[in-house]
Every structure is written in structure tokens, then in C-alpha cells.
Motif scaffolding. Structure first.
Motif, PDB file in Angstrom:
ATOM      1  N   UNK A   2       0.842  -1.192   0.000  1.00  0.00           N
ATOM      2  CA  UNK A   2       0.000   0.000   0.000  1.00  0.00           C
ATOM      3  C   UNK A   2       0.875   1.239   0.000  1.00  0.00           C
ATOM      4  N   UNK A   3       0.570   2.133  -0.960  1.00  0.00           N
ATOM      5  CA  UNK A   3       1.280   3.403  -1.028  1.00  0.00           C
ATOM      6  C   UNK A   3       0.810   4.281   0.122  1.00  0.00           C
ATOM      7  N   UNK A   4       1.690   5.052   0.686  1.00  0.00           N
ATOM      8  CA  UNK A   4       1.323   5.868   1.842  1.00  0.00           C
ATOM      9  C   UNK A   4       0.249   6.880   1.472  1.00  0.00           C
ATOM     10  N   UNK A 391      -5.105   9.980  -5.303  1.00  0.00           N
ATOM     11  CA  UNK A 391      -5.277   8.692  -4.645  1.00  0.00           C
ATOM     12  C   UNK A 391      -3.952   8.171  -4.091  1.00  0.00           C
ATOM     13  N   UNK A 392      -4.009   7.018  -3.462  1.00  0.00           N
ATOM     14  CA  UNK A 392      -2.860   6.500  -2.718  1.00  0.00           C
ATOM     15  C   UNK A 392      -1.955   5.604  -3.550  1.00  0.00           C
ATOM     16  N   UNK A 393      -1.891   5.829  -4.841  1.00  0.00           N
ATOM     17  CA  UNK A 393      -0.945   5.106  -5.685  1.00  0.00           C
ATOM     18  C   UNK A 393      -1.494   3.786  -6.193  1.00  0.00           C
ATOM     19  N   UNK A 394      -0.646   3.100  -6.971  1.00  0.00           N
ATOM     20  CA  UNK A 394      -1.019   1.809  -7.558  1.00  0.00           C
ATOM     21  C   UNK A 394      -0.670   0.669  -6.606  1.00  0.00           C
ATOM     22  N   UNK A 395      -1.549  -0.292  -6.549  1.00  0.00           N
ATOM     23  CA  UNK A 395      -1.355  -1.437  -5.675  1.00  0.00           C
ATOM     24  C   UNK A 395      -0.153  -2.255  -6.132  1.00  0.00           C
ATOM     25  N   UNK A 396       0.825  -2.406  -5.223  1.00  0.00           N
ATOM     26  CA  UNK A 396       1.993  -3.260  -5.469  1.00  0.00           C
ATOM     27  C   UNK A 396       2.728  -2.903  -6.753  1.00  0.00           C
ATOM     28  N   UNK A 397       2.771  -1.615  -7.098  1.00  0.00           N
ATOM     29  CA  UNK A 397       3.514  -1.181  -8.284  1.00  0.00           C
ATOM     30  C   UNK A 397       4.213   0.136  -7.971  1.00  0.00           C
ATOM     31  N   UNK A 398       5.256   0.080  -7.153  1.00  0.00           N
ATOM     32  CA  UNK A 398       5.920   1.320  -6.733  1.00  0.00           C
ATOM     33  C   UNK A 398       6.590   2.059  -7.884  1.00  0.00           C
ATOM     34  N   UNK A 399       7.057   1.343  -8.903  1.00  0.00           N
ATOM     35  CA  UNK A 399       7.714   2.015 -10.021  1.00  0.00           C
ATOM     36  C   UNK A 399       6.738   2.886 -10.798  1.00  0.00           C
ATOM     37  N   UNK A 401       3.898   3.989  -9.677  1.00  0.00           N
ATOM     38  CA  UNK A 401       3.458   5.030  -8.756  1.00  0.00           C
ATOM     39  C   UNK A 401       4.451   6.194  -8.761  1.00  0.00           C
ATOM     40  N   UNK A 402       5.733   5.876  -8.704  1.00  0.00           N
ATOM     41  CA  UNK A 402       6.761   6.926  -8.687  1.00  0.00           C
ATOM     42  C   UNK A 402       6.796   7.700  -9.994  1.00  0.00           C
ATOM     43  N   UNK A 403       6.411   7.040 -11.082  1.00  0.00           N
ATOM     44  CA  UNK A 403       6.431   7.690 -12.396  1.00  0.00           C
ATOM     45  C   UNK A 403       5.270   8.664 -12.559  1.00  0.00           C
ATOM     46  N   UNK A 404       4.081   8.296 -12.048  1.00  0.00           N
ATOM     47  CA  UNK A 404       2.892   9.101 -12.309  1.00  0.00           C
ATOM     48  C   UNK A 404       2.528  10.022 -11.142  1.00  0.00           C
ATOM     49  N   UNK A 417      -0.610  14.381  -9.505  1.00  0.00           N
ATOM     50  CA  UNK A 417      -0.690  13.238 -10.416  1.00  0.00           C
ATOM     51  C   UNK A 417      -0.655  13.713 -11.860  1.00  0.00           C
ATOM     52  N   UNK A 418       0.095  12.986 -12.672  1.00  0.00           N
ATOM     53  CA  UNK A 418       0.177  13.297 -14.098  1.00  0.00           C
ATOM     54  C   UNK A 418      -1.025  12.688 -14.818  1.00  0.00           C
ATOM     55  N   UNK A 419      -1.954  13.518 -15.268  1.00  0.00           N
ATOM     56  CA  UNK A 419      -3.180  13.013 -15.880  1.00  0.00           C
ATOM     57  C   UNK A 419      -2.976  12.544 -17.317  1.00  0.00           C
ATOM     58  N   UNK A 420      -1.959  13.063 -17.980  1.00  0.00           N
ATOM     59  CA  UNK A 420      -1.711  12.802 -19.405  1.00  0.00           C
ATOM     60  C   UNK A 420      -2.828  13.365 -20.282  1.00  0.00           C
TER      61      UNK A 420
END
Length: 542
Positions: A2-4, A391-399, A401-404, A417-420
């Protein structure tokens, strides 16, 4: 993993000169003129408003106690009052607790639209657990297995009629909601003691992306995220006891949470559709949809609608004008990662542009360049969203999460957050939307915004909706509706408004543009149709 949780916004007003973060913000805005620095803050900061309740779970509990006799859910004429929803969800929550579900756990809901779906959502929330919705019959089996594995859910909730369609691991338990919630032997009080009550930073739901470019990613949405949009205006869309809200969207789509949780947390009646979206649209007060779904409806039969809102894809101006002529119409925007929507503003047919509105309460929107520097007001750039919507990031995908998800340079200590999505500010402080970054393509060496081409097609009087796709490096193809629309007149509308290289090589009229299960335009199918048409007609491309 879980992302903080995101640090809540404390104050969305412009920083005062004595604020220690003032120097950091001043440096971040140093590339702007004094006037644009002022407008950057005035336009980009939403109003500061406290949600009416700290969590969605608390809001729903309050509605059940205040309005026990109000109909909470209506599904095909089968109705459940708020008191009956309270009792049914208590029964199911007690069963879930007996199977080890606790605050902070995830509970998968693998089913389809139904009263049981609503009971399952409320029962999970009563235990402080996050619900994870997937639409059985739409989501492939491998997606269901992936979602269950990623969330680590101990319990899967479904319907007895769907049990043989579900992949169940040896360490998971399947509970058929319909066998539990109306069993008088299971009568129980609210099992949610203080230790179960959700807190604002707890996850309320995990929504998985459609996975069109790979395995779906789980977006972790907190109670604070949801309360911020659903328990403040305009995100609450005026929902209240006595009003009915349509539930027409796929349950795995983030906008379905806008329908379902928005209605329940504000005491309205949720009307779950059957096979006909049109029939549901004709009997509700509040309608939430994608533009493609709304465009397929006969609006002349929906005059009782008081509020309509669209998001998820660009909205055609003719569609917005039609609906805004008889109801309050919101053209909104926001990816799942920014909690359903993070911009909104009522549209009026006499407005010079169709915007996606302004930042919703306690949120911010920035127009930045590729180096995350703010662009002058009126310049096109990429939209980054900040505030309580993040939101609190992507589940179990820290890379990923750090990118977006990035630290907010304009509000130190917060995230953005980068919406694109591409956008720009109008001089009145509203956002114009120009599609996705991915929709900014090169044709014959020239940069073309595909949504601008579609907008020019829609400016033709015969065209109600259009979509433009890049077929190859030299050619664009467009699809327009209805089938009676004239391809030559529509193409001429592009030629009259945009440079020559923006005119599509081929314009195909269709009665209704095809949609994905989530209600968005099915661009992959449209490209396949274009290839078939080119082969069958022998069309020569440039």
C-alpha cells in the motif's frame, strides 16, 4: 503493498508572505509574469470546503439512520429501503467478519448490477474493508484471477448463479450474497465496532484499470478521496433524499462509484438499470454517463432529468448544448487516479467554449510543460492534478506510482498526479480539454490534435459525434454519427477550420459509434473497421 496516504490539504488559499513555503512556491513560479503568477493561483486552486462527513462509510451509516423508510435501491421494481439495506448489510458483514475480514482488508465483488452488489459494498465498508469490483461476464477469467491475487482478498463476494464462472484459489472463500442477506437466521446488529470503523486515510475501494495495454493496475482510493468529491458541491450533483440517481455504468468503472456511493452517501435512491439504459434515463433525476452513452439516448424523452454529468472522454459540443438546454449539465474530467473527477462546472449553450470546468473543492490543477514548469495562461500543456483528489498510488507497483505520482512543487508536502490530458486555461479561469497526450500525433511530419479534428467534424450541422484516429503516419480516419451524417460536409468542416493536413482521408458515418464495456468509444474496434473498409472498397491512401 500500500502506497502511503496523501497528506490532506490544509489550506487551498494562496500562501501568505509569511508562510515558510512561500519561497519554494515563488521559485517554482518564477518563469511566469506577475499577472500569470496571480492567475496561476486564482485559477488552479479550488475552493476550500470541508466534506460533510469524514468517510463514505460514516455518511452511509448516517443516511440509513436518518431516512430508514426512504428507498435506497430500486432494481427492476424490487426496492430496498435504507433500513432494509442496513439490516441486509449487517447480516453480510457479520458473515464476512466470521471469515476473518477486518479493517484494512480487501473484499472482491465479482458480480453484476444488482441489489446484492449494493449490499456487498456497504457490508465491506461497515468492516472498514475496501471493496474491489469486477463485472462478471465482461472481465475475462484471467483478469478476475489477477485482481484476486493482487489484492490478497480472503473472501470473494458474488451471486450463486455466477459461482461456476469464478476462479477461486484454495486460500479464498466464495460467499454468495443472495444466500445470506435475506436469511432471518442471520439477523445481526451492526458489526462495525470502533475497531472496524474506517478512517479517512483507509482504502474504500481498489479500482483496476481496463488493462488495454497490459495487466490491469489497481488504483487505491481512500475514504478521504471519495468524501472530498461526493460530499461537497458540485461533485455531489445535488443528490439528496427524494431524488433518484441512475446506475447505468459498469461496476468496475470509477464513474459507477460516483453513481452508487454518491447516491447512498447523500440519501438518494439508486435506480439500477436492466437491459435498457434509455428506460432508466427516463425515470431518474440525476444521470451520470460517458458522452458516448449519453449521445445514444433520446434526450427528448429524458426531460425530467434535473442534473446530468459526463466524464471519461471528450464531450461533443452539440451533445452538451442539447442537455444543457433543459437540465444542469456538467462536463467533467479526471482519471481514476484523481478520484472520478477533479474538475467540473455547469455548461450553458451560450458559453463561448465547452470547458471541463474548474478545480473541485480542495483540489488543484496545473498546466505544465515537459519539465514540470508552469505555462503562461492560455498556453496548451499537460494537466497535473493535486489536492485531496490524489489517490494512494497503484497497488503493489511502486515504479509506476513513482512515475505518475510526484511531489507537488507548488505545495510542498503534497502530491500531484500526471493526468496525461492536454489542456489550457481560458481567460475566465476554466479549463479547455484537448484530449490525451497520446492523441497528439504526427501526420506527414505535422503535429495534429486528434480531438481538434473530431471537434471540427462535430461543428458540421449534420454530425452529432465524431472520433478521429491515426491510421498510419500519413493518414487520419474519422467516424461520425448518425448514419445520415454527410461525410463530405463533415470533411469540409475540417478543411474550413484546420490546416490541410488535418483533413481525414476517410470519413465513415455510423448510426452509433461502438463503445467498450465501460461506455467509452471503442477505438481499437474502430481501427479494425477502418482497415476492413479500406480493403473492401479499395480506398487508396495518400
Amino acid at each position: 503493498m500500500q502506497y502511503s496516504a496523501v497528506t490532506p490539504l490544509k489550506d487551498l488559499r494562496p500562501l501568505s508572505p509569511s508562510d515558510p513555503a512561500q519561497d519554494d512556491q515563488a521559485e517554482a513560479l518564477s518563469c511566469l509574469t506577475a499577472l500569470d503568477r496571480k492567475r496561476f493561483r486564482a485559477f488552479g486552486w479550488g475552493p476550500q470546503k470541508a466534506p460533510r462527513h469524514p468517510t463514505i462509510a460514516a455518511a452511509i451509516r448516517i443516511q440509513m439512520r436518518r431516512y430508514p423508510d426512504v428507498v435506497a435501491v430500486d432494481c427492476g421494481g424490487h426496492k430496498l429501503s435504507y433500513a432494509a439495506l442496513d439490516a441486509a448489510s449487517n447480516r453480510l458483514a457479520s458473515v464476512l467478519r466470521a471469515h476473518g475480514v477486518r479493517r484494512g482488508d480487501s473484499v472482491c465483488l465479482f458480480l453484476h448490477r444488482s441489489i446484492e452488489m449494493v449490499v456487498g459494498i456497504v457490508a465491506a465498508m461497515k468492516l472498514g474493508a475496501a471493496y474491489v469490483p469486477q463485472h462478471v461476464g465482461v472481465a475475462p477469467t484471467e483478469t478476475l484471477r489477477h485482481v484476486a491475487d493482487m489484492t490478497g482478498a480472503k473472501v470473494l463476494l458474488s451471486l450463486s448463479e455466477l459461482a461456476d464462472q469464478l476462479p477461486i484459489a484454495v486460500d479464498q472463500t466464495l460467499i454468495s450474497i443472495d444466500t445470506v442477506i435475506f436469511d432471518p437466521m442471520l439477523d445481526a446488529g451492526d458489526p462495525g465496532g470502533v475497531e472496524h470503523h474506517a478512517r479517512p486515510d483507509d482504502l474504500a475501494m481498489i479500482l483496476f484499470t481496463s488493462g488495454t495495454t497490459g495487466k490491469p493496475n489497481g488504483v487505491q482510493v481512500t475514504h478521504a478521496n471519495l468524501a472530498n468529491i461526493l460530499l461537497t458541491a458540485p461533485g455531489d450533483l445535488g443528490m439528496r433524499p427524494g431524488l433518484s440517481v441512475g446506475q447505468i455504468l459498469s461496476i468496475a468503472f470509477d464513474m459507477a462509484a460516483w453513481e452508487t456511493l454518491g447516491a447512498l452517501s447523500n440519501g438518494a435512491t439508486l435506480v439500477i438499470r436492466g437491459t435498457s439504459i434509455q428506460e432508466t434515463a427516463e425515470q431518474v433525476d440525476v444521470l451520470i454517463a460517458t458522452p458516448s452513452i449519453l449521445n445514444a439516448l433520446d434526450h427528448t424523452r429524458c426531460q425530467q432529468v434535473k442534473v446530468a454529468a459526463v466524464a471519461g472522454e471528450p464531450c461533443p459540443r452539440p451533445l452538451a448544448d442539447r442537455w444543457a438546454s433543459f437540465c444542469t449539465f456538467y462536463n467533467s474530467c479526471g482519471p481514476t487516479e484523481t478520484t472520478i473527477i477533479n474538475t467540473a462546472e455547469p455548461h450553458h449553450p451560450d458559453k463561448p467554449v465547452l470547458s471541463i470546468g474548474r478545480p473541485t473543492p480542495n483540489n488543484t490543477v496545473y498546466i505544465l510543460d515537459e519539465n514540470l514548469r508552469p505555462l503562461p495562461i492560455g498556453h496548451k500543456g499537460e494537466m497535473w492534478a493535486g489536492g485531496d483528489c490524489v489517490t494512494a498510488g497503484y497497488l503493489a507497483n511502486p515504479d509506476l506510482t513513482a512515475e505518475r505520482y510526484r511531489p507537488d512543487p507548488f505545495r510542498p508536502g503534497h502530491m500531484m498526479f500526471r493526468t496525461r490530458d492536454l489542456g489550457r486555461w481560458t481567460t475566465t479561469g476554466e479549463l479547455e480539454h484537448f484530449g490525451r497526450v497520446d492523441d497528439l500525433v504526427k501526420v506527414r511530419g505535422f503535429r495534429v490534435e486528434l480531438d481538434s479534428v473530431s471537434g471540427a467534424l462535430e461543428a458540421s450541422p449534420c454530425c452529432q459525434q465524431a472520433v478521429t484516429l491515426q491510421f498510419d503516419p500519413r493518414n487520419l480516419v474519422s467516424f461520425i454519427s448518425p448514419a445520415t451524417a454527410c461525410p463530405k460536409r463533415a470533411a469540409q468542416s475540417v478543411a474550413d477550420r484546420l490546416p490541410y493536413y488535418c483533413t481525414p482521408t476517410m470519413v465513415l458515418p455510423m448510426d452509433v459509434l461502438p463503445r467498450t464495456p465501460r461506455g467509452k468509444l471503442d477505438k481499437m474496434l474502430l481501427l479494425t473497421l477502418a482497415r476492413t473498409e479500406i480493403v473492401e472498397t479499395g480506398t487508396e491512401l495518400n
